[in-house]
Design an enzyme around this catalytic site. Structure first.
Site, short mmCIF file in Angstrom:
data_model
loop_
_atom_site.label_atom_id
_atom_site.label_comp_id
_atom_site.label_asym_id
_atom_site.label_seq_id
_atom_site.Cartn_x
_atom_site.Cartn_y
_atom_site.Cartn_z
N GLY A 56 -13.52 6.54 -2.12
CA GLY A 56 -14.47 7.35 -1.55
C GLY A 56 -14.98 7.28 -1.98
O GLY A 56 -15.39 6.57 -2.70
N GLU A 113 -15.58 9.27 3.40
CA GLU A 113 -16.43 8.21 4.50
C GLU A 113 -17.06 8.06 3.33
O GLU A 113 -17.58 8.89 2.59
CB GLU A 113 -16.29 8.55 5.72
CG GLU A 113 -17.03 10.23 5.47
CD GLU A 113 -16.52 11.13 6.07
OE1 GLU A 113 -14.50 10.88 5.28
OE2 GLU A 113 -17.24 12.32 5.89
N LYS A 144 -22.14 11.24 11.92
CA LYS A 144 -22.87 12.38 11.85
C LYS A 144 -23.65 12.54 13.96
O LYS A 144 -23.50 13.10 14.27
CB LYS A 144 -23.72 12.92 10.78
CG LYS A 144 -22.72 13.95 9.86
CD LYS A 144 -23.44 13.49 8.96
CE LYS A 144 -22.04 13.86 7.95
NZ LYS A 144 -23.97 14.49 6.64
N TYR A 177 -15.58 6.84 -11.74
CA TYR A 177 -15.14 5.59 -11.20
C TYR A 177 -15.36 4.98 -11.70
O TYR A 177 -14.84 3.91 -11.62
CB TYR A 177 -16.02 5.58 -9.37
CG TYR A 177 -15.47 4.63 -8.21
CD1 TYR A 177 -14.19 4.95 -8.10
CD2 TYR A 177 -16.42 3.87 -7.91
CE1 TYR A 177 -14.28 3.87 -7.07
CE2 TYR A 177 -16.28 3.09 -7.09
CZ TYR A 177 -15.12 2.46 -6.96
OH TYR A 177 -14.89 1.36 -6.03
N ASN A 201 -21.82 -1.65 -1.99
CA ASN A 201 -21.42 -0.52 -0.71
C ASN A 201 -21.01 -1.38 0.20
O ASN A 201 -21.31 -2.20 1.33
CB ASN A 201 -22.59 -0.16 -0.17
CG ASN A 201 -22.62 1.31 -1.28
OD1 ASN A 201 -21.26 2.58 -1.46
ND2 ASN A 201 -23.65 1.65 -1.31
N ASP A 254 1.29 -1.19 0.00
CA ASP A 254 -0.04 -0.18 0.67
C ASP A 254 0.65 0.86 -0.39
O ASP A 254 1.97 0.99 0.23
CB ASP A 254 -1.15 0.41 0.91
CG ASP A 254 -2.49 0.95 1.25
OD1 ASP A 254 -2.60 0.05 0.83
OD2 ASP A 254 -1.83 2.30 0.66
N CYS A 258 -20.69 0.25 -8.97
CA CYS A 258 -20.23 1.89 -9.67
C CYS A 258 -20.94 1.92 -10.91
O CYS A 258 -20.44 2.57 -11.78
CB CYS A 258 -19.66 2.90 -9.19
SG CYS A 258 -20.16 3.12 -7.59
P1 NAD Z 1 -9.63 1.40 0.86
O1 NAD Z 1 -9.28 3.68 0.18
O2 NAD Z 1 -9.97 2.07 2.20
O3 NAD Z 1 -8.39 1.01 0.45
C1 NAD Z 1 -8.29 0.93 -1.40
C2 NAD Z 1 -6.40 1.12 -0.67
O4 NAD Z 1 -5.76 1.79 -1.69
C3 NAD Z 1 -5.90 2.68 0.64
O5 NAD Z 1 -4.98 1.67 1.76
C4 NAD Z 1 -4.99 3.17 -0.27
O6 NAD Z 1 -3.88 3.65 0.48
C5 NAD Z 1 -4.50 1.90 -1.28
N1 NAD Z 1 -3.63 2.91 -2.50
C6 NAD Z 1 -4.58 4.03 -3.34
N2 NAD Z 1 -3.37 4.75 -3.85
C7 NAD Z 1 -2.64 3.94 -4.26
C8 NAD Z 1 -0.84 3.47 -4.98
N3 NAD Z 1 -0.76 4.67 -6.21
N4 NAD Z 1 -0.24 2.96 -4.69
C9 NAD Z 1 -0.52 1.94 -3.60
N5 NAD Z 1 -1.05 1.87 -2.90
C10 NAD Z 1 -2.44 2.44 -2.71
O7 NAD Z 1 -10.74 0.82 0.22
P2 NAD Z 1 -12.04 0.12 0.25
O8 NAD Z 1 -12.93 0.45 0.95
O9 NAD Z 1 -11.05 -0.77 1.17
O10 NAD Z 1 -11.68 -0.39 -0.94
C11 NAD Z 1 -11.29 -1.15 -1.11
C12 NAD Z 1 -11.57 -1.61 -2.83
O11 NAD Z 1 -12.52 -1.69 -3.36
C13 NAD Z 1 -11.23 -0.01 -3.61
O12 NAD Z 1 -10.65 -0.92 -5.49
C14 NAD Z 1 -12.64 0.27 -4.08
O13 NAD Z 1 -12.60 0.80 -5.31
C15 NAD Z 1 -13.32 -1.43 -4.20
N6 NAD Z 1 -14.96 -1.49 -4.03
C16 NAD Z 1 -15.16 -0.79 -2.48
C17 NAD Z 1 -16.22 -0.45 -1.83
C18 NAD Z 1 -16.90 -0.22 -0.18
O14 NAD Z 1 -17.92 0.15 -0.04
N7 NAD Z 1 -16.06 0.30 -0.03
C19 NAD Z 1 -17.56 -0.82 -2.65
C20 NAD Z 1 -17.11 -1.23 -3.89
C21 NAD Z 1 -15.88 -1.30 -4.31
#
Ligand code: NAD
Length: 314
Positions: free
Chosen positions: A77, A187, A196, A145, A174, A33, A119
């Site tokens: 996000g 968030e 909130k 996105y 989500n 990460d 999405c």
């Molecule tokens: P998160 O932001 O907590 O985790 C993503 C991680 O990627 C972060 O720790 C960030 O530091 C890391 N990252 C970003 N840019 C980087 C880079 N250049 N090099 C190395 N690391 C990098 O998000 P999450 O909620 O844990 O989501 C994880 C995955 O699941 C993502 O791909 C997201 O799009 C997908 N997703 C999440 C949700 C949700 O509800 N949380 C829903 C649909 C899809």
């Protein structure tokens, strides 16, 4: 015969929960990460801080040999972020996906998992029949996105067609739970509402929209279970992972207030709500025996106290 897994995005919310699960399942895990895990120390056998927008860093992350790569790293996000950081998402997440998949293609791995998102789907009318995975096309995501995720899905599928690895692509609904982003502008709705409600001293909270948008939310432990089932399966097509429990944003506010044991009146204010309605088929993941254990009441009972605790100690 210990299996080796690389988890990209291991410092984030879902990635850190996934690392814990893989280690518990007996994997040797390297987490990567751009930042250290935010909430608790990593459980990975090895944790590398690297910027995966750099192709050399992506190639280096794969040195040592892996059976499975889990690609969750993204510039990511909730709706507030998604609608205000379009170029950041298109640039950063696209570079990460391009670099990691290319590096994995040359590393001789068995399976490549991509965290995509619901999405990728278009907006829906209230009462419309479920969208299946195939209904992502003709494509009309609501935001960049979603378009970036579609591109990443197609990139992974194209390398798989070349025989570089087997593709496993999940479209997450989500996700919420403890150790998720709860403040700072990235968030998502459940965490924002928990914060909130925890912060409210006068019994009111501001909420974007009019409360009528319909959503489904999946607790992080259930999501990680779905990921593991999908990767272990023979399903190479994109696969929705979510629950069949749908609520309006108004109902979500009521559920959060109830888990906080507070009387809360939402003040509806203009803001980036995203699509109006959601209704996705989970038949494909359920055909693998997936059966989520947490409904919103149980999931929020774990999540609200964690966020309330963060609010109290910050
Ligand atoms: P998160 O932001 O907590 O985790 C993503 C991680 O990627 C972060 O720790 C960030 O530091 C890391 N990252 C970003 N840019 C980087 C880079 N250049 N090099 C190395 N690391 C990098 O998000 P999450 O909620 O844990 O989501 C994880 C995955 O699941 C993502 O791909 C997201 O799009 C997908 N997703 C999440 C949700 C949700 O509800 N949380 C829903 C649909 C899809």
């Amino acid at each position: 015969m210990t299996k080796r897994a690389l988890v990209c995005g291991a410092g984030g919310f879902i990635g850190s929960h996934l690392v814990r699960r893989l280690v518990a399942d007996g994997y040797w895990v390297r987490g990567v990460d751009i930042k250290q895990p935010e909430w608790s120390s990593s459980h990975a056998d090895e944790f590398v801080v690297a910027d995966l927008r750099n192709p050399d860093s992506a190639a280096a992350a794969l040195i040592g040999g892996f059976d499975e790569v889990y690609q969750l790293a993204a510039d990511m996000g909730g709706m507030g972020f998604i609608h205000s950081a379009e170029t950041q998402i298109m640039h950063n997440s696209m570079l990460v996906n391009v670099n990691v998949v290319e590096a994995a293609a040359h590393a001789g791995i068995d399976r490549y998992f991509l965290a995509s998102s619901v999405c990728v789907y278009r907006d829906m009318e209230l009462g419309e029949a479920e969208l299946t995975e195939d209904d992502a096309y003709p494509a009309l995501p609501d935001n960049e996105y979603g378009w970036e995720k579609l591109y990443a899905e197609r990139a992974v599928a194209s390398y798989a067609r070349e025989g570089r690895f087997q593709a496993r692509i999940a479209r997450f609904q989500n996700c919420y739970g403890p150790e998720g982003t709860w403040t700072g502008g990235r968030e998502k709705a459940p965490a924002a509402l928990c914060r909130k409600v925890a912060e409210s001293t006068d019994g009111t909270i501001e909420v974007w929209g009019d409360g009528s948008a319909v959503r489904s939310f999946i607790y992080v432990d259930d999501l990680v279970e779905g990921v593991r089932r999908l990767v272990d399966s023979e399903v190479s097509e994109p696969t929705n992972i979510g629950t069949r429990e749908y609520v309006s944003v108004q109902e979500l506010v009521e559920l959060v207030a109830s888990s906080a044991e507070k009387l809360i009146t939402p003040l509806w204010v203009p803001g980036p709500v995203g699509v109006q309605n959601r209704n996705f088929s989970n038949d494909r993941i359920e055909s693998l025996g997936f059966d989520p254990k947490f409904d919103l009441v149980q999931g929020l009972a774990n999540t609200y106290p964690w966020i309330a605790n963060q609010v109290a100690s910050n």
